[in-house]
Write a protein that holds these residues in place. Sequence first.
Motif, PDB file in Angstrom:
ATOM      1  N   SER A  41      35.316  52.144   5.883  1.00 16.49           N
ATOM      2  CA  SER A  41      34.027  52.710   5.455  1.00 16.49           C
ATOM      3  C   SER A  41      32.810  51.854   5.914  1.00 16.49           C
ATOM      4  O   SER A  41      31.547  52.280   5.955  1.00 16.49           O
ATOM      5  CB  SER A  41      34.013  53.141   3.915  1.00 16.49           C
ATOM      6  OG  SER A  41      34.918  54.167   3.817  1.00 16.49           O
ATOM      7  N   GLU A  83      32.584  59.282   2.525  1.00 14.71           N
ATOM      8  CA  GLU A  83      33.721  59.309   2.024  1.00 14.71           C
ATOM      9  C   GLU A  83      33.473  60.046   0.424  1.00 14.71           C
ATOM     10  O   GLU A  83      32.255  60.120   0.110  1.00 14.71           O
ATOM     11  CB  GLU A  83      34.047  57.897   1.460  1.00 14.71           C
ATOM     12  CG  GLU A  83      35.768  57.593   1.422  1.00 14.71           C
ATOM     13  CD  GLU A  83      35.602  56.096   1.338  1.00 14.71           C
ATOM     14  OE1 GLU A  83      36.793  55.563   1.362  1.00 14.71           O
ATOM     15  OE2 GLU A  83      34.841  55.529   1.000  1.00 14.71           O
ATOM     16  N   ASP A 158      33.914  60.073   7.364  1.00 10.76           N
ATOM     17  CA  ASP A 158      34.750  59.164   6.590  1.00 10.76           C
ATOM     18  C   ASP A 158      35.735  60.018   5.731  1.00 10.76           C
ATOM     19  O   ASP A 158      35.438  60.600   4.908  1.00 10.76           O
ATOM     20  CB  ASP A 158      33.849  58.414   5.530  1.00 10.76           C
ATOM     21  CG  ASP A 158      34.411  56.990   5.337  1.00 10.76           C
ATOM     22  OD1 ASP A 158      35.773  57.058   5.439  1.00 10.76           O
ATOM     23  OD2 ASP A 158      33.989  56.233   4.689  1.00 10.76           O
ATOM     24  N   GLU A 159      37.066  59.981   6.382  1.00 12.93           N
ATOM     25  CA  GLU A 159      38.067  60.605   5.648  1.00 12.93           C
ATOM     26  C   GLU A 159      37.962  62.229   5.252  1.00 12.93           C
ATOM     27  O   GLU A 159      38.336  62.447   3.829  1.00 12.93           O
ATOM     28  CB  GLU A 159      38.635  59.678   4.279  1.00 12.93           C
ATOM     29  CG  GLU A 159      38.823  58.054   4.540  1.00 12.93           C
ATOM     30  CD  GLU A 159      40.019  57.659   4.285  1.00 12.93           C
ATOM     31  OE1 GLU A 159      41.065  58.490   4.098  1.00 12.93           O
ATOM     32  OE2 GLU A 159      39.953  56.490   4.061  1.00 12.93           O
TER      33      GLU A 159
HETATM   34 MG   LIG Z   1      36.807  53.889   2.880  1.00 10.56          MG
END
Ligand SMILES: [Mg+2]
Length: 233
Positions: A41, A83, A158-159
């Motif tokens: 991140s 995220e 992000d994810e």
């Molecule tokens: Mg992360």
Amino acid sequence: MLNIQDVHVNYGHVHALRGISLTVPKGKIVSLLGGNGAGKSTTLKTISRLIQPKKGLIEVEGKSMLKVNSSQIVKSGIIHCPENRRVFPLFTVQENLQIGAITRRNKHVKKDLERVYHYFPRLKERIHQKAGTLSGGEQQMLAIGRSLMGDPKLLLLDEPSLGIAPILVKEIFEIIKRINKEGTSILLVEQNANMALDISDYSYVLENGCIALEGKSKELKENDEVRRLYLGG
Ligand SMILES: [Mg+2]
Ligand SMILES: Nc1ncnc2c1ncn2[C@@H]1O[C@H](COP(=O)(O)OP(=O)(O)OP(=O)(O)O)[C@@H](O)[C@H]1O
């Protein structure tokens, strides 16, 4: 599209990135893998300039991006989907998408709104629903949709699979592939290494703020060390 070389980031005494170099070629999906706290991140936040690197080179389409701020990064076509899918819970689905269009470089908002609803029919069915009442997977779709409303040339994801049921993860990854096929380059951060290796062209593995491994995703998937450490055997 994106080239970063020897980027270092400190949080106080924590040396979170220790000389990261990576490139995202135009039109490709590149994944950034690694465990908790590896610096994934932080890498995305450094590219979108939510944090400043201590040292290093960041280039977008050949132009140095070191002396710019986050709004200039957005104007250059780099959109960060953070995220934990930060949607605005009290605004409706449609309002969240409209907020995503505020910073965009051109006026084709209506067309892109249609495009987002085309990708995510679930969002279309919930246009007037408050974003905070959507399921986790639907909120992730909304976060991706909102990023698309910024008309990205490069999307930093992000994810996208975090905390989402496998069937929805599959749906979201299919759409990430389509977004890429239609011309957007993607830097994808994931802990779900299997899925990320399947859809990306090239991958980097981060460990303790350093790139521990990199290669074509297909080859990494066959790599014994990667299988043992990241793919559960
Ligand atoms: Mg992360
Ligand atoms: N604002 C901050 N202040 C201090 N340390 C931070 C801060 N943000 C991140 N860190 C530290 O930097 C390191 C990298 O964090 P980062 O969030 O980039 O990891 P990550 O790879 O995204 O992990 P995860 O998979 O858990 O999301 C960690 O050790 C983390 O504790």
